[in-house]
Design a protein around this motif. Structure first.
Motif, short mmCIF file in Angstrom:
data_model
loop_
_atom_site.label_atom_id
_atom_site.label_comp_id
_atom_site.label_asym_id
_atom_site.label_seq_id
_atom_site.Cartn_x
_atom_site.Cartn_y
_atom_site.Cartn_z
N LEU A 1 3.41 -25.50 -26.68
CA LEU A 1 2.62 -24.17 -26.19
C LEU A 1 2.25 -24.08 -24.67
CD1 LEU A 1 0.87 -23.03 -29.41
CD2 LEU A 1 2.92 -21.93 -28.69
N ASN A 2 1.66 -25.45 -24.37
CA ASN A 2 1.20 -25.20 -22.79
C ASN A 2 2.46 -25.29 -21.92
OD1 ASN A 2 -1.71 -25.52 -22.41
ND2 ASN A 2 -1.65 -26.92 -23.91
N LYS A 3 3.52 -25.75 -22.30
CA LYS A 3 4.59 -25.90 -21.52
C LYS A 3 5.50 -24.66 -21.47
CE LYS A 3 5.62 -30.89 -22.06
NZ LYS A 3 6.48 -32.05 -22.50
N LEU A 4 5.41 -23.81 -22.58
CA LEU A 4 5.92 -22.64 -22.50
C LEU A 4 5.26 -21.42 -22.07
CD1 LEU A 4 7.27 -22.92 -26.26
CD2 LEU A 4 8.63 -22.75 -24.26
N LEU A 5 3.95 -21.30 -21.96
CA LEU A 5 3.31 -20.52 -21.54
C LEU A 5 2.48 -20.78 -20.16
CD1 LEU A 5 0.98 -19.94 -24.70
CD2 LEU A 5 3.44 -18.71 -24.02
N THR B 1 -3.28 -4.78 -32.79
CA THR B 1 -4.68 -4.12 -32.75
C THR B 1 -4.93 -3.59 -31.26
OG1 THR B 1 -5.72 -6.07 -32.88
CG2 THR B 1 -5.26 -5.25 -34.99
N GLY B 2 -4.43 -4.35 -30.44
CA GLY B 2 -4.78 -4.18 -28.82
C GLY B 2 -5.60 -5.37 -28.40
N MET B 3 -6.07 -6.00 -29.28
CA MET B 3 -6.86 -7.35 -29.07
C MET B 3 -6.01 -8.30 -28.04
SD MET B 3 -8.50 -10.36 -31.53
CE MET B 3 -7.59 -12.00 -31.03
N ARG B 4 -6.59 -8.74 -27.28
CA ARG B 4 -6.03 -9.70 -26.03
C ARG B 4 -6.41 -11.09 -26.17
NH1 ARG B 4 -3.64 -6.27 -22.20
NH2 ARG B 4 -3.83 -7.86 -20.40
N GLN B 5 -5.60 -11.96 -25.93
CA GLN B 5 -5.78 -13.48 -26.04
C GLN B 5 -5.29 -13.98 -24.82
OE1 GLN B 5 -4.82 -14.82 -29.91
NE2 GLN B 5 -6.73 -15.36 -30.48
N ASN B 6 -6.12 -14.81 -24.02
CA ASN B 6 -5.56 -15.64 -23.04
C ASN B 6 -5.04 -16.76 -23.72
OD1 ASN B 6 -7.52 -17.69 -23.05
ND2 ASN B 6 -8.78 -16.62 -21.89
N LYS B 7 -4.35 -17.63 -22.55
CA LYS B 7 -3.70 -18.78 -23.38
C LYS B 7 -4.60 -19.70 -24.01
CE LYS B 7 -0.89 -22.86 -21.15
NZ LYS B 7 -0.40 -23.23 -19.86
N LEU B 8 -5.77 -20.08 -23.32
CA LEU B 8 -6.47 -20.91 -24.26
C LEU B 8 -6.93 -20.33 -25.70
CD1 LEU B 8 -7.94 -23.92 -24.06
CD2 LEU B 8 -9.85 -22.53 -22.85
N LYS C 1 7.42 -11.06 -21.41
CA LYS C 1 7.69 -11.19 -20.09
C LYS C 1 7.62 -12.70 -19.56
CE LYS C 1 5.99 -9.66 -15.53
NZ LYS C 1 4.77 -8.73 -14.75
N TYR C 2 8.85 -12.93 -18.88
CA TYR C 2 8.96 -14.39 -18.38
C TYR C 2 9.15 -14.39 -16.98
CZ TYR C 2 10.63 -16.20 -22.74
OH TYR C 2 11.07 -16.39 -24.13
N ILE C 3 8.15 -15.28 -16.31
CA ILE C 3 8.04 -15.51 -14.83
C ILE C 3 8.87 -16.52 -14.37
CG2 ILE C 3 6.48 -13.65 -14.49
CD1 ILE C 3 4.50 -16.23 -14.07
N CYS C 4 9.51 -16.87 -13.15
CA CYS C 4 9.68 -17.89 -12.86
C CYS C 4 8.55 -18.72 -11.85
CB CYS C 4 11.23 -17.67 -11.84
SG CYS C 4 11.87 -19.37 -11.50
N VAL C 5 8.44 -19.95 -12.47
CA VAL C 5 7.51 -20.83 -11.93
C VAL C 5 8.19 -22.12 -11.65
CG1 VAL C 5 5.43 -22.05 -12.28
CG2 VAL C 5 5.61 -19.91 -13.11
N GLY C 6 8.48 -22.49 -10.54
CA GLY C 6 9.26 -23.59 -10.01
C GLY C 6 10.64 -23.33 -10.15
N TYR C 7 11.05 -24.36 -11.26
CA TYR C 7 12.63 -24.05 -11.93
C TYR C 7 12.55 -23.88 -13.14
CZ TYR C 7 13.52 -26.53 -7.51
OH TYR C 7 13.69 -26.98 -6.05
N ASP C 8 11.46 -23.33 -13.86
CA ASP C 8 11.52 -22.91 -15.07
C ASP C 8 10.96 -21.41 -15.41
OD1 ASP C 8 11.92 -23.21 -17.89
OD2 ASP C 8 10.06 -24.56 -18.09
N TRP C 9 11.24 -20.79 -16.41
CA TRP C 9 10.76 -19.61 -16.79
C TRP C 9 9.84 -19.65 -17.85
CZ3 TRP C 9 12.29 -15.11 -14.47
CH2 TRP C 9 13.37 -15.21 -13.71
N LEU C 10 8.39 -19.32 -17.54
CA LEU C 10 7.47 -19.34 -18.49
C LEU C 10 6.88 -17.96 -18.90
CD1 LEU C 10 5.32 -22.15 -16.45
CD2 LEU C 10 6.96 -22.30 -18.30
N ILE C 11 6.31 -17.85 -20.25
CA ILE C 11 5.72 -16.79 -20.54
C ILE C 11 4.65 -16.34 -20.06
CG2 ILE C 11 5.09 -15.41 -22.74
CD1 ILE C 11 6.97 -17.36 -24.25
#
Length: 122
Positions: free
Chosen positions: A26-30, A40-47, A104-114
């Motif tokens: 999960l840490n590598k993907l996000l 429900t509209g609830m938001r959770q950050n990565k951690l 939504k994926y963004i490019c970070v370095g050479y990888d696409w992260l969520i």
């Protein structure tokens, strides 16, 4: 391999990590900016999200991808997956959901992260 196939593989890797409670994956993907927006509209950050998966607050058992769509934008990729998901969340019983994740994926370095995932039903 098509771009659609490569993002479908990443989508499936996300679910596999959630089912296996694999915090390393999960840490590598996000991305560190990751936010999950629940139905429900609830938001959770990565951690918070990873902790909820590890603790079983968000407990996933299976996922079957039914339909996918990939849209490439200038600075990001939007992948929408419609899956049948078996899960038990927030203390509720085990249920089967028709769950859509708009990712939504963004490019970070050479990888696409969520960077964002918005959950809804279909």
């Amino acid at each position: 391999m098509s771009i659609e196939d490569s993002f479908a593989i990443k989508y499936r890797a996300l679910y596999r990590a959630m089912i296996e409670k694999d915090d390393t994956a999960l840490n590598k993907l996000l991305d560190n900016s990751f936010v999950l927006v629940h139905m429900t509209g609830m938001r959770q950050n990565k951690l918070e999200f990873i902790r909820a998966v590890e603790s079983g607050t968000l407990n996933y058992f299976s996922e079957e991808l039914q339909e996918a769509r990939t849209i490439v934008h200038k600075d990001f990729v939007r992948f929408t997956g419609k899956s049948i998901v078996e899960a038990s969340v927030f203390g509720g019983g085990r249920h089967t959901w028709h769950l859509q994740l708009d990712i939504k994926y963004i490019c970070v370095g050479y990888d696409w992260l969520i960077s964002e995932a918005v959950a809804s039903t279909w």
